[in-house]
Design a protein around this motif. Structure first.
Motif, PDB file in Angstrom:
ATOM      1  N   LEU A   1       0.702  -1.320  -0.024  1.00 45.13           N
ATOM      2  CA  LEU A   1      -0.017  -0.023   0.180  1.00 45.13           C
ATOM      3  C   LEU A   1       0.985   1.387   0.191  1.00 45.13           C
ATOM      4  O   LEU A   1       0.730   2.116  -0.980  1.00 45.13           O
ATOM      5  N   ILE A   2       1.726   1.233   0.884  1.00 43.59           N
ATOM      6  CA  ILE A   2       2.489   2.684   1.235  1.00 43.59           C
ATOM      7  C   ILE A   2       3.726   2.301   1.851  1.00 43.59           C
ATOM      8  O   ILE A   2       3.872   1.466   2.701  1.00 43.59           O
ATOM      9  N   LEU A   3       4.912   3.071   1.512  1.00 44.82           N
ATOM     10  CA  LEU A   3       6.054   3.048   2.329  1.00 44.82           C
ATOM     11  C   LEU A   3       6.333   4.422   2.848  1.00 44.82           C
ATOM     12  O   LEU A   3       6.386   5.383   2.230  1.00 44.82           O
ATOM     13  N   ILE A   4       6.908   4.331   4.098  1.00 41.24           N
ATOM     14  CA  ILE A   4       7.333   5.549   4.594  1.00 41.24           C
ATOM     15  C   ILE A   4       8.829   5.425   5.033  1.00 41.24           C
ATOM     16  O   ILE A   4       9.242   4.276   5.956  1.00 41.24           O
TER      17      ILE A   4
ATOM     18  N   GLU B   1       4.995  11.584   8.074  1.00 41.58           N
ATOM     19  CA  GLU B   1       3.859  11.372   7.704  1.00 41.58           C
ATOM     20  C   GLU B   1       3.778  11.418   5.984  1.00 41.58           C
ATOM     21  O   GLU B   1       4.637  11.920   5.272  1.00 41.58           O
ATOM     22  N   LYS B   2       2.833  10.596   5.463  1.00 40.01           N
ATOM     23  CA  LYS B   2       2.753  10.329   4.154  1.00 40.01           C
ATOM     24  C   LYS B   2       1.340  10.109   3.846  1.00 40.01           C
ATOM     25  O   LYS B   2       0.702   9.294   4.456  1.00 40.01           O
ATOM     26  N   HIS B   3       1.088  10.612   2.637  1.00 40.27           N
ATOM     27  CA  HIS B   3      -0.387  10.307   2.160  1.00 40.27           C
ATOM     28  C   HIS B   3      -0.370   9.483   0.782  1.00 40.27           C
ATOM     29  O   HIS B   3       0.516   9.775  -0.225  1.00 40.27           O
ATOM     30  N   SER B   4      -1.328   8.713   0.668  1.00 41.42           N
ATOM     31  CA  SER B   4      -1.794   8.018  -0.788  1.00 41.42           C
ATOM     32  C   SER B   4      -3.114   8.111  -0.975  1.00 41.42           C
ATOM     33  O   SER B   4      -3.765   7.125  -0.485  1.00 41.42           O
ATOM     34  N   GLY B   5      -3.885   8.899  -1.733  1.00 43.40           N
ATOM     35  CA  GLY B   5      -5.312   8.574  -1.767  1.00 43.40           C
ATOM     36  C   GLY B   5      -6.048   8.890  -0.082  1.00 43.40           C
ATOM     37  O   GLY B   5      -5.754   9.715   0.349  1.00 43.40           O
ATOM     38  N   ARG B   6      -6.709   7.766  -0.230  1.00 39.60           N
ATOM     39  CA  ARG B   6      -7.476   7.733   1.196  1.00 39.60           C
ATOM     40  C   ARG B   6      -6.378   7.241   2.506  1.00 39.60           C
ATOM     41  O   ARG B   6      -6.958   7.153   3.387  1.00 39.60           O
ATOM     42  N   LEU B   7      -5.495   6.894   2.104  1.00 36.56           N
ATOM     43  CA  LEU B   7      -4.509   6.525   3.004  1.00 36.56           C
ATOM     44  C   LEU B   7      -3.488   7.648   3.782  1.00 36.56           C
ATOM     45  O   LEU B   7      -2.974   8.382   3.065  1.00 36.56           O
TER      46      LEU B   7
ATOM     47  N   VAL C   1      -0.331   7.622   6.579  1.00 36.71           N
ATOM     48  CA  VAL C   1       0.686   6.782   7.238  1.00 36.71           C
ATOM     49  C   VAL C   1       1.319   7.846   8.218  1.00 36.71           C
ATOM     50  O   VAL C   1       1.922   8.940   7.754  1.00 36.71           O
ATOM     51  N   THR C   2       1.714   7.637   9.248  1.00 39.30           N
ATOM     52  CA  THR C   2       2.583   8.513  10.266  1.00 39.30           C
ATOM     53  C   THR C   2       3.715   7.447  10.864  1.00 39.30           C
ATOM     54  O   THR C   2       3.340   6.405  11.113  1.00 39.30           O
TER      55      THR C   2
ATOM     56  N   SER D   1       1.270   4.424  12.353  1.00 38.79           N
ATOM     57  CA  SER D   1      -0.193   4.186  12.425  1.00 38.79           C
ATOM     58  C   SER D   1      -0.769   4.400  10.915  1.00 38.79           C
ATOM     59  O   SER D   1      -0.176   5.147  10.058  1.00 38.79           O
ATOM     60  N   LEU D   2      -1.716   3.827  10.505  1.00 38.53           N
ATOM     61  CA  LEU D   2      -2.478   3.887   9.158  1.00 38.53           C
ATOM     62  C   LEU D   2      -3.791   4.203   9.423  1.00 38.53           C
ATOM     63  O   LEU D   2      -4.593   3.644  10.030  1.00 38.53           O
ATOM     64  N   LEU D   3      -4.016   5.279   8.778  1.00 38.27           N
ATOM     65  CA  LEU D   3      -5.581   6.007   8.561  1.00 38.27           C
ATOM     66  C   LEU D   3      -6.087   5.748   7.210  1.00 38.27           C
ATOM     67  O   LEU D   3      -5.386   6.185   6.323  1.00 38.27           O
ATOM     68  N   ILE D   4      -7.210   5.155   7.382  1.00 39.26           N
ATOM     69  CA  ILE D   4      -7.992   4.854   5.937  1.00 39.26           C
ATOM     70  C   ILE D   4      -9.400   5.680   6.243  1.00 39.26           C
ATOM     71  O   ILE D   4     -10.209   5.432   7.069  1.00 39.26           O
TER      72      ILE D   4
END
Lengths: 111, 112
Positions: free
Chosen positions: A46-49, A55-61, A63-64, A73-76
């Motif tokens: 999904l995502i790499l930080i 903090e990083k964003h990808s669409g509705r995701l 991540v901190t 943490s992953l926020l959807i």
């Protein structure tokens, strides 16, 4: 015990609500990654930080990463029934070549 | 989809028999990993490889061995299968330590 531990182990929410999953890890890392697994399938990235990012964003995701607390943490946001799956964090170790996973969070989004 | 295939996809074997699972990639990625997935344990790393003939142990390596004689193939061998090795096994590849991993579809192994 595993390098990463997710919390909660299971989460049930209504469509449209936000879902937050947490991951704690033990050793120093290059980066932290989140993956999704639909039932009976392989994992999908999904995502790499990176360790120097917070903090990083990808669409509705979203991540901190807090390296001082060794946690992520992953926020959807605005969840959909199609988001129903298991979510795993993975840590790429700073020393060596390992990529280790936590126990995962099972997310159910009710329509 | 990343070019990674696992074989066989399903296998039933008897206790005490040797079993080899194969992971094949067409991406020329340097790193290859074997994991097992069991209910309540997530994915646990068995062995991994960081190049041809370069392998190392993961978290749960007892009872397993691996070999990588070519970039594209990473074999996982259970020398003498036990019921505790009944699991779903996943292979993963990645290009570098800063990269994401791509997973195979998994092998469901049952040891009876």
């Amino acid at each position: 015990s595993q390098q990463g531990e997710e919390d909660p182990q299971a989460l049930s929410i209504q469509e449209g609500e936000n879902a937050t999953m947490n991951c704690s890890y033990k050793t120093s890392i290059n980066n932290l990654q989140w993956y999704r697994q639909n039932s009976g399938r392989g994992l999908v990235h999904l995502i790499l930080i990176r360790s120097n990012e917070r903090e990083k964003h990808s669409g509705r995701l979203r991540v901190t990463l807090d390296t001082s607390k060794k946690s992520s943490s992953l926020l959807i946001t605005a969840s959909r029934a199609a988001d129903t799956a298991s979510y795993f964090c993975a840590t790429s170790h700073l020393a060596g070549n390992m990529l280790t996973f936590g126990g995962g969070t099972r997310l159910m989004v009710k329509p | 989809d990343a070019g990674i295939t696992q074989s066989p996809r399903h296998k039933v074997t008897e206790t005490g028999t040797p079993v080899t699972l194969r992971c094949h990639q067409t991406e020329n990625h340097r790193y290859m990993y074997w994991y097992r997935q069991d209910p309540g344990h997530g994915l646990r790393l068995i062995h991994y490889s960081y190049g041809v003939k370069d392998t190392d142990k993961g978290e749960v390596s007892d009872g397993y061995s691996v070999s990588r004689s070519k970039t594209e193939d990473f074999l996982l061998t259970l020398e003498s299968a036990t019921s505790s090795q009944t699991s779903v096994y996943f292979c993963a590849i990645r290009d570098g330590r800063e990269s994401e991993a791509f997973f195979g579809q998994g092998t469901r192994l049952t040891v009876v």
